[in-house]
Design an enzyme around this catalytic site. Structure first.
Site, PDB file in Angstrom:
ATOM      1  N   THR A 182       0.826  -1.209   0.000  1.00 28.67           N
ATOM      2  CA  THR A 182       0.000   0.000   0.000  1.00 28.67           C
ATOM      3  C   THR A 182       0.857   1.255   0.000  1.00 28.67           C
ATOM      4  OG1 THR A 182      -1.589  -1.252   1.315  1.00 28.67           O
ATOM      5  CG2 THR A 182      -1.953   1.101   1.130  1.00 28.67           C
ATOM      6  N   THR A 183       1.981   1.221   0.706  1.00 25.69           N
ATOM      7  CA  THR A 183       2.884   2.374   0.743  1.00 25.69           C
ATOM      8  C   THR A 183       3.397   2.731  -0.641  1.00 25.69           C
ATOM      9  OG1 THR A 183       3.540   1.765   2.978  1.00 25.69           O
ATOM     10  CG2 THR A 183       4.984   3.283   1.819  1.00 25.69           C
ATOM     11  N   TYR A 196     -13.257  -3.906   0.634  1.00 20.57           N
ATOM     12  CA  TYR A 196     -14.604  -3.466   0.255  1.00 20.57           C
ATOM     13  C   TYR A 196     -15.626  -4.606   0.322  1.00 20.57           C
ATOM     14  CZ  TYR A 196     -18.433  -1.015  -2.049  1.00 20.57           C
ATOM     15  OH  TYR A 196     -19.644  -0.441  -2.323  1.00 20.57           O
ATOM     16  N   TYR A 235      -2.247 -10.292   5.055  1.00 18.81           N
ATOM     17  CA  TYR A 235      -2.155  -8.898   5.504  1.00 18.81           C
ATOM     18  C   TYR A 235      -3.520  -8.455   6.005  1.00 18.81           C
ATOM     19  CZ  TYR A 235      -1.145  -3.827   5.090  1.00 18.81           C
ATOM     20  OH  TYR A 235      -0.976  -2.484   5.326  1.00 18.81           O
ATOM     21  N   ARG A 257      -8.133   0.063   6.256  1.00 15.72           N
ATOM     22  CA  ARG A 257      -8.153   0.261   4.811  1.00 15.72           C
ATOM     23  C   ARG A 257      -9.120  -0.683   4.090  1.00 15.72           C
ATOM     24  NH1 ARG A 257      -4.177   3.607   2.806  1.00 15.72           N
ATOM     25  NH2 ARG A 257      -2.445   4.096   4.220  1.00 15.72           N
ATOM     26  N   LYS A 264       0.882 -10.128   8.488  1.00  9.22           N
ATOM     27  CA  LYS A 264       1.284  -8.746   8.704  1.00  9.22           C
ATOM     28  C   LYS A 264       0.126  -8.090   9.445  1.00  9.22           C
ATOM     29  CE  LYS A 264       2.328  -4.345   6.448  1.00  9.22           C
ATOM     30  NZ  LYS A 264       2.397  -3.600   5.173  1.00  9.22           N
ATOM     31  N   ILE A 323       7.119  -4.839   8.986  1.00 10.58           N
ATOM     32  CA  ILE A 323       7.111  -4.407   7.587  1.00 10.58           C
ATOM     33  C   ILE A 323       6.826  -2.917   7.655  1.00 10.58           C
ATOM     34  CG2 ILE A 323       6.033  -4.648   5.329  1.00 10.58           C
ATOM     35  CD1 ILE A 323       5.484  -7.579   6.039  1.00 10.58           C
TER      36      ILE A 323
END
Length: 213
Positions: free
Chosen positions: A49-50, A112, A138, A143, A166, A208
């Site tokens: 995502t980063t 979503y 993850y 998010r 994660k 991470i």
């Protein structure tokens, strides 16, 4: 530290540099990779995502992976983000990542959709069946709108190449519960820099990290 640990310590969730016209700035990306290696990073995550993955095309993600693999030359593990809310898309991304030199995969929960627990397990089984690479689950509810529930941990970690989580829940109790049940058998990495120290004190495998950029 789990005997199945892909790495112990810090993996950088790499940023993605762009040119002013919106295309990838691969020259700057290579400089970032060399900086990370020179500073002694333990692993690298591409297209997390980063790295602004939701705005990248599959071709752009592949370019970033190939640049990383070429630069790193197996000196540290290269983890590729392959998450999607479409299972078939995640499966295809996993196949492409393995074919192009990734050492492991990071797969976020389907965002979503808010799938059922059984649907979540099936999602990861489908990804795992398409690749021989280690898979990190993850969980980042801020998010995606969902957390990997403890009720499915056993089923997830019965999948042979699912090696850990994660944890970006922001809930230290979540990580503590996981480590009390699976510490030494499966891995847990902090997905939030501010949770790294408390989770390490409980026996996690590291972080991470965004800050390590």
């Amino acid at each position: 530290m789990s005997k199945f640990s892909l790495f112990f310590g810090a993996a950088t969730a790499l940023v993605t540099p762009f040119e002013q016209n919106g295309s990838l700035d691969l020259d700057s990306f290579r400089k970032l990779l060399r900086f990370q290696l020179d500073e002694g990073i333990d692993a690298l995550l591409v297209c997390g995502t980063t790295g602004e993955t939701p705005t990248l095309s599959d071709d752009e993600c592949l370019s970033l992976l190939c640049e990383t693999v070429k630069t790193v030359q197996k000196s540290v593990p290269v983890i590729m983000g392959v998450g999607s809310n479409c299972t078939e898309h995640a499966v295809e991304k996993a196949r492409v990542a393995e074919q192009n030199g990734a050492d492991a995969l990071l797969a976020v929960t389907p965002y979503y959709n808010k799938c059922t627990p059984s649907g979540l397990v099936r999602h990861y089984r489908e990804i795992a069946s398409a690749t021989s690479l280690p898979i990190i689950v993850y969980t980042v509810p801020s998010r995606t709108g969902m957390t990997v529930p403890p009720s499915v941990w056993g089923e997830l970690f019965a999948i042979p190449n699912v090696i850990g989580i994660k944890d970006a829940t922001g809930d230290i109790a979540y990580g503590a519960q996981f480590l009390s049940r699976f510490g030494g058998e499966s891995c847990l990495w902090s997905g939030n820099d501010n949770a790294t120290l408390p989770l390490l004190s409980l026996g996690s495998d590291g972080v991470i990290s965004v800050l390590s950029n």
